[in-house]
Design a protein around this motif. Structure first.
Motif, PDB file in Angstrom:
ATOM      1  N   GLY A   1      17.695   5.838 117.665  1.00  0.00           N
ATOM      2  CA  GLY A   1      17.612   4.868 118.760  1.00  0.00           C
ATOM      3  C   GLY A   1      18.903   4.102 118.990  1.00  0.00           C
ATOM      4  O   GLY A   1      18.982   3.268 119.894  1.00  0.00           O
ATOM      5  N   LEU A   2      19.918   4.332 118.179  1.00  0.00           N
ATOM      6  CA  LEU A   2      21.169   3.568 118.290  1.00  0.00           C
ATOM      7  C   LEU A   2      22.221   4.370 119.057  1.00  0.00           C
ATOM      8  O   LEU A   2      22.008   5.515 119.442  1.00  0.00           O
ATOM      9  CB  LEU A   2      21.699   3.242 116.882  1.00  0.00           C
ATOM     10  CG  LEU A   2      20.835   2.309 116.022  1.00  0.00           C
ATOM     11  CD1 LEU A   2      21.406   2.208 114.619  1.00  0.00           C
ATOM     12  CD2 LEU A   2      20.745   0.922 116.666  1.00  0.00           C
ATOM     13  N   ASP A   3      23.392   3.749 119.249  1.00  0.00           N
ATOM     14  CA  ASP A   3      24.507   4.438 119.905  1.00  0.00           C
ATOM     15  C   ASP A   3      25.281   5.259 118.873  1.00  0.00           C
ATOM     16  O   ASP A   3      24.979   5.250 117.690  1.00  0.00           O
ATOM     17  CB  ASP A   3      25.452   3.414 120.545  1.00  0.00           C
ATOM     18  CG  ASP A   3      24.751   2.702 121.691  1.00  0.00           C
ATOM     19  OD1 ASP A   3      23.842   3.315 122.281  1.00  0.00           O
ATOM     20  OD2 ASP A   3      25.110   1.545 121.967  1.00  0.00           O
ATOM     21  N   GLU A   4      26.361   5.909 119.362  1.00  0.00           N
ATOM     22  CA  GLU A   4      27.258   6.647 118.474  1.00  0.00           C
ATOM     23  C   GLU A   4      27.777   5.757 117.355  1.00  0.00           C
ATOM     24  O   GLU A   4      28.058   4.588 117.625  1.00  0.00           O
ATOM     25  CB  GLU A   4      28.471   7.143 119.288  1.00  0.00           C
ATOM     26  CG  GLU A   4      28.422   8.634 119.535  1.00  0.00           C
ATOM     27  CD  GLU A   4      29.674   9.145 120.218  1.00  0.00           C
ATOM     28  OE1 GLU A   4      30.730   9.171 119.543  1.00  0.00           O
ATOM     29  OE2 GLU A   4      29.573   9.516 121.390  1.00  0.00           O
ATOM     30  N   PRO A   5      27.948   6.228 116.145  1.00  0.00           N
ATOM     31  CA  PRO A   5      27.752   7.606 115.696  1.00  0.00           C
ATOM     32  C   PRO A   5      26.326   7.896 115.243  1.00  0.00           C
ATOM     33  O   PRO A   5      26.013   9.027 114.906  1.00  0.00           O
ATOM     34  CB  PRO A   5      28.696   7.703 114.494  1.00  0.00           C
ATOM     35  CG  PRO A   5      28.629   6.336 113.892  1.00  0.00           C
ATOM     36  CD  PRO A   5      28.496   5.377 115.058  1.00  0.00           C
ATOM     37  N   TYR A   6      25.472   6.845 115.243  1.00  0.00           N
ATOM     38  CA  TYR A   6      24.148   7.013 114.628  1.00  0.00           C
ATOM     39  C   TYR A   6      23.285   8.016 115.382  1.00  0.00           C
ATOM     40  O   TYR A   6      22.543   8.788 114.788  1.00  0.00           O
ATOM     41  CB  TYR A   6      23.449   5.651 114.539  1.00  0.00           C
ATOM     42  CG  TYR A   6      24.303   4.634 113.830  1.00  0.00           C
ATOM     43  CD1 TYR A   6      24.397   4.639 112.441  1.00  0.00           C
ATOM     44  CD2 TYR A   6      25.044   3.689 114.539  1.00  0.00           C
ATOM     45  CE1 TYR A   6      25.205   3.725 111.783  1.00  0.00           C
ATOM     46  CE2 TYR A   6      25.854   2.778 113.891  1.00  0.00           C
ATOM     47  CZ  TYR A   6      25.930   2.797 112.508  1.00  0.00           C
ATOM     48  OH  TYR A   6      26.734   1.907 111.857  1.00  0.00           O
ATOM     49  N   ASP A   7      23.371   8.021 116.716  1.00  0.00           N
ATOM     50  CA  ASP A   7      22.524   8.928 117.485  1.00  0.00           C
ATOM     51  C   ASP A   7      22.944  10.389 117.302  1.00  0.00           C
ATOM     52  O   ASP A   7      22.160  11.297 117.554  1.00  0.00           O
ATOM     53  CB  ASP A   7      22.537   8.545 118.971  1.00  0.00           C
ATOM     54  CG  ASP A   7      23.919   8.624 119.586  1.00  0.00           C
ATOM     55  OD1 ASP A   7      24.911   8.538 118.831  1.00  0.00           O
ATOM     56  OD2 ASP A   7      24.014   8.778 120.808  1.00  0.00           O
TER      57      ASP A   7
ATOM     58  N   PRO B   1      19.474  13.304 114.609  1.00  0.00           N
ATOM     59  CA  PRO B   1      18.796  14.618 114.630  1.00  0.00           C
ATOM     60  C   PRO B   1      19.142  15.502 113.434  1.00  0.00           C
ATOM     61  O   PRO B   1      18.364  16.381 113.075  1.00  0.00           O
ATOM     62  CB  PRO B   1      19.303  15.257 115.936  1.00  0.00           C
ATOM     63  CG  PRO B   1      19.830  14.137 116.761  1.00  0.00           C
ATOM     64  CD  PRO B   1      20.294  13.084 115.802  1.00  0.00           C
ATOM     65  N   TRP B   2      20.315  15.255 112.827  1.00  0.00           N
ATOM     66  CA  TRP B   2      20.680  16.070 111.661  1.00  0.00           C
ATOM     67  C   TRP B   2      19.797  15.725 110.449  1.00  0.00           C
ATOM     68  O   TRP B   2      19.712  16.497 109.505  1.00  0.00           O
ATOM     69  CB  TRP B   2      22.143  15.834 111.278  1.00  0.00           C
ATOM     70  CG  TRP B   2      23.138  16.268 112.325  1.00  0.00           C
ATOM     71  CD1 TRP B   2      22.924  17.145 113.365  1.00  0.00           C
ATOM     72  CD2 TRP B   2      24.503  15.864 112.431  1.00  0.00           C
ATOM     73  NE1 TRP B   2      24.060  17.296 114.100  1.00  0.00           N
ATOM     74  CE2 TRP B   2      25.060  16.525 113.557  1.00  0.00           C
ATOM     75  CE3 TRP B   2      25.326  15.005 111.695  1.00  0.00           C
ATOM     76  CZ2 TRP B   2      26.387  16.354 113.955  1.00  0.00           C
ATOM     77  CZ3 TRP B   2      26.650  14.836 112.082  1.00  0.00           C
ATOM     78  CH2 TRP B   2      27.169  15.493 113.195  1.00  0.00           C
ATOM     79  N   LEU B   3      19.190  14.551 110.499  1.00  0.00           N
ATOM     80  CA  LEU B   3      18.404  14.100 109.340  1.00  0.00           C
ATOM     81  C   LEU B   3      16.977  14.617 109.358  1.00  0.00           C
ATOM     82  O   LEU B   3      16.299  14.626 108.332  1.00  0.00           O
ATOM     83  CB  LEU B   3      18.359  12.567 109.307  1.00  0.00           C
ATOM     84  CG  LEU B   3      19.698  11.836 109.243  1.00  0.00           C
ATOM     85  CD1 LEU B   3      19.473  10.332 109.386  1.00  0.00           C
ATOM     86  CD2 LEU B   3      20.410  12.138 107.931  1.00  0.00           C
ATOM     87  N   ASP B   4      16.507  15.009 110.541  1.00  0.00           N
ATOM     88  CA  ASP B   4      15.075  15.282 110.698  1.00  0.00           C
ATOM     89  C   ASP B   4      14.795  16.768 110.526  1.00  0.00           C
ATOM     90  O   ASP B   4      15.343  17.587 111.257  1.00  0.00           O
ATOM     91  CB  ASP B   4      14.615  14.826 112.087  1.00  0.00           C
ATOM     92  CG  ASP B   4      13.127  14.588 112.097  1.00  0.00           C
ATOM     93  OD1 ASP B   4      12.508  14.653 111.017  1.00  0.00           O
ATOM     94  OD2 ASP B   4      12.594  14.348 113.187  1.00  0.00           O
TER      95      ASP B   4
ATOM     96  N   ASP C   1      28.278   4.064 108.503  1.00  0.00           N
ATOM     97  CA  ASP C   1      28.828   2.846 109.124  1.00  0.00           C
ATOM     98  C   ASP C   1      30.352   2.941 109.225  1.00  0.00           C
ATOM     99  O   ASP C   1      30.957   2.457 110.187  1.00  0.00           O
ATOM    100  CB  ASP C   1      28.480   1.597 108.284  1.00  0.00           C
ATOM    101  CG  ASP C   1      27.006   1.217 108.405  1.00  0.00           C
ATOM    102  OD1 ASP C   1      26.304   1.780 109.277  1.00  0.00           O
ATOM    103  OD2 ASP C   1      26.561   0.380 107.607  1.00  0.00           O
ATOM    104  N   GLY C   2      30.961   3.600 108.228  1.00  0.00           N
ATOM    105  CA  GLY C   2      32.421   3.713 108.200  1.00  0.00           C
ATOM    106  C   GLY C   2      32.971   4.508 109.369  1.00  0.00           C
ATOM    107  O   GLY C   2      34.139   4.360 109.723  1.00  0.00           O
ATOM    108  N   LEU C   3      32.139   5.369 109.964  1.00  0.00           N
ATOM    109  CA  LEU C   3      32.616   6.137 111.127  1.00  0.00           C
ATOM    110  C   LEU C   3      32.961   5.219 112.302  1.00  0.00           C
ATOM    111  O   LEU C   3      33.801   5.547 113.126  1.00  0.00           O
ATOM    112  CB  LEU C   3      31.540   7.136 111.574  1.00  0.00           C
ATOM    113  CG  LEU C   3      31.315   8.345 110.655  1.00  0.00           C
ATOM    114  CD1 LEU C   3      30.029   9.056 111.041  1.00  0.00           C
ATOM    115  CD2 LEU C   3      32.496   9.297 110.732  1.00  0.00           C
ATOM    116  N   LEU C   4      32.284   4.085 112.356  1.00  0.00           N
ATOM    117  CA  LEU C   4      32.543   3.129 113.429  1.00  0.00           C
ATOM    118  C   LEU C   4      33.945   2.567 113.347  1.00  0.00           C
ATOM    119  O   LEU C   4      34.587   2.263 114.350  1.00  0.00           O
ATOM    120  CB  LEU C   4      31.569   1.949 113.335  1.00  0.00           C
ATOM    121  CG  LEU C   4      30.181   2.122 113.945  1.00  0.00           C
ATOM    122  CD1 LEU C   4      29.355   0.886 113.662  1.00  0.00           C
ATOM    123  CD2 LEU C   4      30.287   2.392 115.435  1.00  0.00           C
TER     124      LEU C   4
END
Ligand code: RIB
Ligand code: CA
Length: 309
Positions: free
Chosen positions: A206-212, A216-219, A304-307
């Motif tokens: 539900g979040l913005d990049e990079p989380y979104d 899908p890679w987690l599911d 988080d570090g990707l941000l």
């Protein structure tokens, strides 16, 4: 301390999570990558590796295309788990190309250049690594360490009742790598506990990049989640990089191992002298447990570090 790594991968959704974590965490420097068939064809895994790097603005990392076939037979790919192109979610076509070298050659080149200032992480079928050992038999002594995601030493398999998928896909290569000089093997014994929760997946998606991108890679399909004994998906490959970031994530023990290379029921099964009934000296460090909370904490910190990158 910063750990320089070469990542040998078959992305693959959990490979993608591992790559993202390695790129995001300040204590890991991704020097190079090689690709191998496994979760999908090597064409797809190479495309995915390049696309992941481009998505995170890291096209400076060289990628070498590696083996399209195991040492014997063919890879049994897993698009039903990882998606039609070998990875879940939407990744654009990369604009970059792999370097000219074969994946095995790049591994050897990096070992010669960096010596004990590089760690090799192999999280697909072990074909490239076994080929690299043919090119440079001293490889294990040259580098800081060789970490594998593969095998199931004392627990049931996930590809067959006896075998884990990476070892099943190239048991000859896995056996050679195990016999080559004391690798660190993170298999299902530990990685089944390197899980994320359903809440984490929902939150990320539900979040913005990079989380979104990562969500899908987690599911995973429910059939895969259940293999770990619960419904929290194990992100197998990510356990290795998490451990390099926080050495308390995995607990290792020393064992004598070999890998069954026949094509029958036990293809790719790890034979582990758990009770030390032979005189064979330990030849591998085997991950026997993973700390789920520490894994999750490192995972979140790295993503988080990707941000900031
Ligand atoms: O068994 C888990 C392994 O098989 C992981 O490397 C995953 O990417 C799959 O290939
Ligand atoms: Ca993998």
């Amino acid at each position: 301390m910063v750990t320089r790594v070469h990542l040998d991968v078959d992305p693959g959704s959990d490979d993608a999570v591992m790559i993202a974590m390695a790129l995001g965490h300040p204590s890991i420097e991704v020097a190079s990558m090689s690709t191998v068939g496994g979760n999908s064809t090597v064409d797809n895994t190479t495309r995915n590796a390049l696309a992941i790097l481009e998505r995170f603005d890291r096209t400076d990392v060289p990628v070498a295309r590696g083996a399209s076939e195991p040492m014997e037979g063919t890879y049994d790919t897993a698009e039903w788990i990882h998606g039609e192109n070998g990875i879940r979610g939407d990744l654009s076509e990369p604009s970059t190309e792999p370097v000219e070298a074969h994946g095995a050659e790049l591994i050897v080149r990096q070992a010669r250049e960096h010596g004990d200032d590089i760690t090799i992480v192999a999280v697909g079928p072990m074909t490239n690594l076994a080929m690299a050992l043919q090119l440079e038999p001293s490889l294990p002594d040259m580098v800081d360490g060789i970490y594998l995601m593969g095998g199931a030493a004392t627990v049931a398999g996930n590809k067959t009742p006896m075998a884990e998928a990476n070892f099943h896909n190239d048991p000859v290569a896995a056996s050679r790598v195990i016999q080559s000089g004391r690798p660190f093997m993170a298999g299902l014994d530990a990685t089944h506990d390197a899980t994320v929760s359903g809440e984490m997946i929902d939150e990320y998606s539900g979040l913005d990049e990079p989380y979104d991108i990562v969500g899908p890679w987690l599911d995973y399909p429910d059939e895969i989640k259940r293999l770990g004994g619960g419904m929290d998906p194990a992100i197998h490959d990510a356990a290795v990089v998490a451990h390099l970031i926080d050495p308390a994530v995995l607990t290792f023990g020393s064992y004598y191992l070999d890998v069954e290379t026949t094509s029958g029921l036990c293809r790719g099964a790890v034979v582990c002298d758990e009770r030390r009934v032979t005189d064979n000296a330990p030849n591998a460090e085997v991950a026997v447990a993973a700390d789920t909370e520490r894994f999750r904490s490192v995972f979140e910190e790295a993503i988080d570090g990707l941000l900031e990158g």
